[in-house]
Design a protein around this motif. Sequence first.
Motif, PDB file in Angstrom:
ATOM      1  N   GLU A  54     -39.174  -8.591   3.580  1.00 50.21           N
ATOM      2  CA  GLU A  54     -37.931  -8.156   4.217  1.00 50.21           C
ATOM      3  C   GLU A  54     -36.926  -9.296   4.327  1.00 50.21           C
ATOM      4  N   ILE A  55     -37.432 -10.514   4.344  1.00 49.87           N
ATOM      5  CA  ILE A  55     -36.599 -11.711   4.351  1.00 49.87           C
ATOM      6  C   ILE A  55     -37.045 -12.553   3.163  1.00 49.87           C
ATOM      7  N   ILE A  56     -36.109 -12.942   2.318  1.00 48.67           N
ATOM      8  CA  ILE A  56     -36.436 -13.732   1.133  1.00 48.67           C
ATOM      9  C   ILE A  56     -35.563 -14.980   1.134  1.00 48.67           C
ATOM     10  N   CYS A  57     -36.210 -16.131   1.130  1.00 45.09           N
ATOM     11  CA  CYS A  57     -35.497 -17.411   1.163  1.00 45.09           C
ATOM     12  C   CYS A  57     -35.640 -18.112  -0.188  1.00 45.09           C
ATOM     13  N   LEU A  58     -34.564 -18.757  -0.595  1.00 41.29           N
ATOM     14  CA  LEU A  58     -34.567 -19.519  -1.838  1.00 41.29           C
ATOM     15  C   LEU A  58     -34.378 -20.994  -1.524  1.00 41.29           C
ATOM     16  N   ASN A  59     -34.841 -21.851  -2.432  1.00 42.25           N
ATOM     17  CA  ASN A  59     -34.551 -23.265  -2.250  1.00 42.25           C
ATOM     18  C   ASN A  59     -33.054 -23.499  -2.430  1.00 42.25           C
ATOM     19  N   GLU A  60     -32.563 -24.571  -1.851  1.00 42.48           N
ATOM     20  CA  GLU A  60     -31.118 -24.793  -1.794  1.00 42.48           C
ATOM     21  C   GLU A  60     -30.471 -24.985  -3.157  1.00 42.48           C
ATOM     22  N   LEU A  61     -31.223 -25.384  -4.158  1.00 41.52           N
ATOM     23  CA  LEU A  61     -30.651 -25.620  -5.483  1.00 41.52           C
ATOM     24  C   LEU A  61     -31.100 -24.573  -6.500  1.00 41.52           C
ATOM     25  N   ALA A  62     -31.439 -23.392  -6.045  1.00 38.50           N
ATOM     26  CA  ALA A  62     -32.012 -22.366  -6.923  1.00 38.50           C
ATOM     27  C   ALA A  62     -31.202 -22.119  -8.197  1.00 38.50           C
ATOM     28  N   PRO A  63     -29.869 -21.963  -8.131  1.00 39.44           N
ATOM     29  CA  PRO A  63     -29.154 -21.665  -9.368  1.00 39.44           C
ATOM     30  C   PRO A  63     -28.795 -22.894 -10.193  1.00 39.44           C
ATOM     31  N   ALA A  64     -28.788 -24.062  -9.584  1.00 40.42           N
ATOM     32  CA  ALA A  64     -28.278 -25.250 -10.258  1.00 40.42           C
ATOM     33  C   ALA A  64     -29.362 -25.930 -11.089  1.00 40.42           C
ATOM     34  N   PRO A  65     -28.950 -26.704 -12.080  1.00 37.32           N
ATOM     35  CA  PRO A  65     -29.934 -27.518 -12.800  1.00 37.32           C
ATOM     36  C   PRO A  65     -30.588 -28.499 -11.833  1.00 37.32           C
ATOM     37  N   TYR A  66     -31.902 -28.497 -11.776  1.00 40.15           N
ATOM     38  CA  TYR A  66     -32.591 -29.414 -10.876  1.00 40.15           C
ATOM     39  C   TYR A  66     -32.539 -30.802 -11.482  1.00 40.15           C
ATOM     40  N   PHE A  67     -32.103 -31.772 -10.720  1.00 43.26           N
ATOM     41  CA  PHE A  67     -31.772 -33.081 -11.267  1.00 43.26           C
ATOM     42  C   PHE A  67     -32.757 -34.184 -10.925  1.00 43.26           C
ATOM     43  N   ALA A  68     -33.654 -33.941  -9.995  1.00 38.20           N
ATOM     44  CA  ALA A  68     -34.583 -35.007  -9.599  1.00 38.20           C
ATOM     45  C   ALA A  68     -35.589 -35.268 -10.711  1.00 38.20           C
ATOM     46  N   ILE A  69     -35.811 -36.508 -10.974  1.00 35.38           N
ATOM     47  CA  ILE A  69     -36.751 -36.897 -12.014  1.00 35.38           C
ATOM     48  C   ILE A  69     -37.963 -37.525 -11.342  1.00 35.38           C
ATOM     49  N   GLY A  70     -39.143 -36.975 -11.639  1.00 38.01           N
ATOM     50  CA  GLY A  70     -40.359 -37.452 -10.980  1.00 38.01           C
ATOM     51  C   GLY A  70     -40.962 -38.657 -11.619  1.00 38.01           C
TER      52      GLY A  70
END
Length: 70
Positions: A54-70
């Motif tokens: 009933e409640i669906i949460c997305l991460n803050e950068l869901a639509p954007a290219p994820y930029f963090a490099i591990g």
Amino acid sequence: MVNVIRAAMIETMNVAEIPDDTSPLDDEDISRIRDANIAHVVKLIRLAFSEGAEIICLNELAPAPYFAIG
């Protein structure tokens, strides 16, 4: 009486291919990645809803290219 609310948290990563080099992404790359990420997240939202969320949460950068490099 207990009220139960089902929630879903969707964490995802880029589903589109991202160039391996370190050069900046151009507008076409960003649009392609964003469109693919949005299409993927929409599928996950529909799945969560079909499973009773009933409640669906997305991460803050869901639509954007994820930029963090591990």
